[in-house]
Design an enzyme around this catalytic site. Structure first.
Site, PDB file in Angstrom:
ATOM      1  N   SER A  29      22.872  20.260  26.561  1.00 51.07           N
ATOM      2  CA  SER A  29      21.458  19.895  26.443  1.00 51.07           C
ATOM      3  C   SER A  29      20.559  21.126  26.360  1.00 51.07           C
ATOM      4  O   SER A  29      20.853  22.177  26.940  1.00 51.07           O
ATOM      5  CB  SER A  29      21.046  19.045  27.644  1.00 51.07           C
ATOM      6  OG  SER A  29      21.760  17.834  27.669  1.00 51.07           O
ATOM      7  N   GLU A  42     -12.940 -23.642 -21.102  1.00 52.16           N
ATOM      8  CA  GLU A  42     -13.147 -22.845 -19.895  1.00 52.16           C
ATOM      9  C   GLU A  42     -13.986 -23.630 -18.894  1.00 52.16           C
ATOM     10  O   GLU A  42     -14.785 -24.493 -19.260  1.00 52.16           O
ATOM     11  CB  GLU A  42     -13.833 -21.522 -20.244  1.00 52.16           C
ATOM     12  CG  GLU A  42     -13.023 -20.610 -21.152  1.00 52.16           C
ATOM     13  CD  GLU A  42     -11.749 -20.104 -20.493  1.00 52.16           C
ATOM     14  OE1 GLU A  42     -11.666 -20.133 -19.248  1.00 52.16           O
ATOM     15  OE2 GLU A  42     -10.826 -19.701 -21.225  1.00 52.16           O
ATOM     16  N   ALA A  86      -8.253  -4.255 -19.410  1.00 47.76           N
ATOM     17  CA  ALA A  86      -9.524  -3.550 -19.579  1.00 47.76           C
ATOM     18  C   ALA A  86     -10.569  -3.904 -18.530  1.00 47.76           C
ATOM     19  O   ALA A  86     -11.609  -3.250 -18.454  1.00 47.76           O
ATOM     20  CB  ALA A  86     -10.089  -3.838 -20.975  1.00 47.76           C
ATOM     21  N   GLN A 122     -10.639  -1.002 -25.407  1.00 43.93           N
ATOM     22  CA  GLN A 122     -11.687  -1.991 -25.666  1.00 43.93           C
ATOM     23  C   GLN A 122     -12.980  -1.402 -25.092  1.00 43.93           C
ATOM     24  O   GLN A 122     -13.220  -1.454 -23.896  1.00 43.93           O
ATOM     25  CB  GLN A 122     -11.364  -3.333 -25.005  1.00 43.93           C
ATOM     26  CG  GLN A 122     -12.391  -4.416 -25.324  1.00 43.93           C
ATOM     27  CD  GLN A 122     -12.181  -5.697 -24.522  1.00 43.93           C
ATOM     28  OE1 GLN A 122     -11.555  -5.672 -23.463  1.00 43.93           O
ATOM     29  NE2 GLN A 122     -12.716  -6.803 -25.022  1.00 43.93           N
ATOM     30  N   HIS A 145      19.921  11.526  22.095  1.00 42.76           N
ATOM     31  CA  HIS A 145      18.522  11.545  22.496  1.00 42.76           C
ATOM     32  C   HIS A 145      17.848  12.882  22.204  1.00 42.76           C
ATOM     33  O   HIS A 145      18.433  13.945  22.367  1.00 42.76           O
ATOM     34  CB  HIS A 145      18.320  11.247  23.997  1.00 42.76           C
ATOM     35  CG  HIS A 145      19.562  11.114  24.801  1.00 42.76           C
ATOM     36  ND1 HIS A 145      19.977   9.913  25.300  1.00 42.76           N
ATOM     37  CD2 HIS A 145      20.504  12.011  25.191  1.00 42.76           C
ATOM     38  CE1 HIS A 145      21.107  10.070  25.966  1.00 42.76           C
ATOM     39  NE2 HIS A 145      21.441  11.338  25.909  1.00 42.76           N
TER      40      HIS A 145
END
Length: 451
Positions: free
Chosen positions: A401, A150, A10, A73, A359
């Site tokens: 090519s 705490e 929350a 909450q 290539h």
């Protein structure tokens, strides 16, 4: 016994300075909250509850594919208050309480915490070098846990304690029913601390068991982007050490990023700045060059992916070579010994065994046989502005090519396409196809002169 898991998610995370809630910040390419869920789900809990608050709609959207219950909450009144909001939704015997911003706790550590709880209370604690900002574990003269204090409420002496509270608990639901409604908020924060249930358990003569994590990074929370970056590097270092123990050499363990699942064979080599996304499998003797990105792909034995290449959603077969500066997009199958060279892009293409596009080529929606040569600058023109079309090239074909193959088109086995051709219709096997303007020499021509 049945098990419920409550994940507290929350918080605002104001120190992130972000428009997203803290639990939606990403670590190794995944949100913090999804990391926590990925570690909980193997425990097969009967109920997972995520307590949301700040920008709850964003959290719910991120977890829309998960089987969880969301509880809001509405006021941020502390961790004890947050769990109290979830209490009416818990019918299970045991409750595991976790935090959405502590992403790397291992499933094994959680399983041990659950086992230790029995019918009472188990607390996950850790001894750390720098406990600043964290709640301290207070023990009595016999060494038993008496309560948690705490930091803001601690004395100078208590702040010297190195054993800290991780905030993770497993506790009988019946005890939470007794304790949570009786939490007080007489403390420096004016909040209802979940940590107070430890003192309540002590007062009720409830057994308190302590377990510990294996690695310190498992219990590290994330409050700002600096901590997020530090934890990212800790985790990447751990992953590097794991794959090195399996027989992979890593050029610099501080410069690898695994943002998913990596399976490795033996004797592989990963150069600097390799990024792994999704689920990637490497065979034996694979070489990955610097600055490569691999995503949801399988790389078989003896493959070389040269520097600055990308492979996404494809399979590269044994002995093939990709790169440098190549891009293999989803649904490609590069067969054994084939070559996707520099500045070649392939998408939804099968490149046959031993075939080479060395290539400056684009191969899209193509099926190319074995031992073909695709020259520089060849383009399979697969898109008509609305739909994609397929190009098929048989074994031993040679495509000169700078040719364009206008799909849908079939080039037969052994056919040769002259350089610079634009092919708009099928070419039979073993034929030469050439489509270009006839060369002229004008011997009377003169360059213009500036006036």
């Amino acid at each position: 016994m049945s098990l419920a898991v409550v994940i507290l998610a929350a918080g605002k995370g104001s120190r992130m300075n972000s428009n997203k809630p803290k639990v939606l910040q990403t670590l190794t390419g995944k949100t913090l909250i999804r990391h926590v869920l990925s570690r909980v789900e193997p425990l097969n809990p009967d109920n997972i509850i995520v307590v949301t608050g700040h920008l709850k709609e964003m959290v719910e959207a991120d977890l829309a594919d998960k089987k969880v219950t969301f509880v809001e909450q509405k006021e941020q009144l502390g961790t004890g208050h947050a769990v109290l909001q979830a209490l009416p939704y818990i019918k299970e015997d045991k409750v595991l309480i976790l935090y959405g911003d502590v992403p790397l706790i291992s499933t094994d550590v959680l399983a041990n915490l659950i086992k230790s709880a029995s019918d009472d209370l188990a607390v996950l604690t850790a001894i750390v070098d720098n406990p600043t900002g964290l709640g301290r574990i207070i023990r009595d003269k016999f060494g038993a846990v008496s309560h948690i204090v705490e930091e803001k409420d601690a004395t100078d002496g208590q702040r010297q304690i190195k054993e800290i509270n991780t905030g993770m608990y497993c506790v009988a639901k019946s005890h939470l029913d007794d304790w949570l409604p009786n939490l007080g908020n007489t403390n420096a924060q004016g909040e209802y601390y979940l940590t107070d249930i430890v003192a309540m358990a002590r007062g009720d003569n409830i057994s308190i068991t302590v377990t510990h994590p294996v690695e310190e990074f498992e219990i590290q929370g994330v409050n700002d982007r600096i901590q997020l970056a530090q934890l990212e590097r800790e985790w990447q270092k751990h992953i590097a050490e794991v794959i090195m123990s399996k027989g992979v050499s890593v050029a610099d363990p501080s410069r690898i990023d695994v943002r998913g699942k990596l399976e490795v064979g033996k004797d592989c080599w990963l150069d600097i700045n390799v990024i792994i996304k999704g689920h990637v499998k490497l065979g034996n003797n694979v070489v990955i060059g610097a600055n490569c990105i691999l995503k949801n792909c399988t790389i078989e034995d003896n493959v070389k992916i040269k520097a600055n290449s990308m492979v996404d959603g494809s399979i590269i077969r044994e002995g093939a070579i990709v790169g440098p500066f190549a891009r293999v997009r989803p649904e490609c199958d590069v067969k054994e010994g084939a070559v996707i060279g520099n500045f070649v892009e392939a998408k939804k293409t099968i490149l046959g065994r031993g075939s080479k596009a060395s290539h400056l080529t684009y191969l899209g929606d193509s099926e190319i046989g074995a031992n073909c040569n695709i020259g520089a600058g060849v383009i399979t023109c697969n898109y008509d502005g609305v739909n994609k079309h397929k190009t098929t090239i048989g074994d031993y074909a040679f495509i000169g090519s700078d040719s364009q193959l206008i799909a849908p088109v079939n080039i037969g086995s052994g056919a040769t396409i002259g350089a610079g051709s634009t092919i708009v219709s099928d070419v039979p096997a073993d034929n030469l196809a050439i489509s270009r303007a006839r060369q002229r020499h004008i011997d009377t021509w003169q360059r213009p002169v500036k006036k």
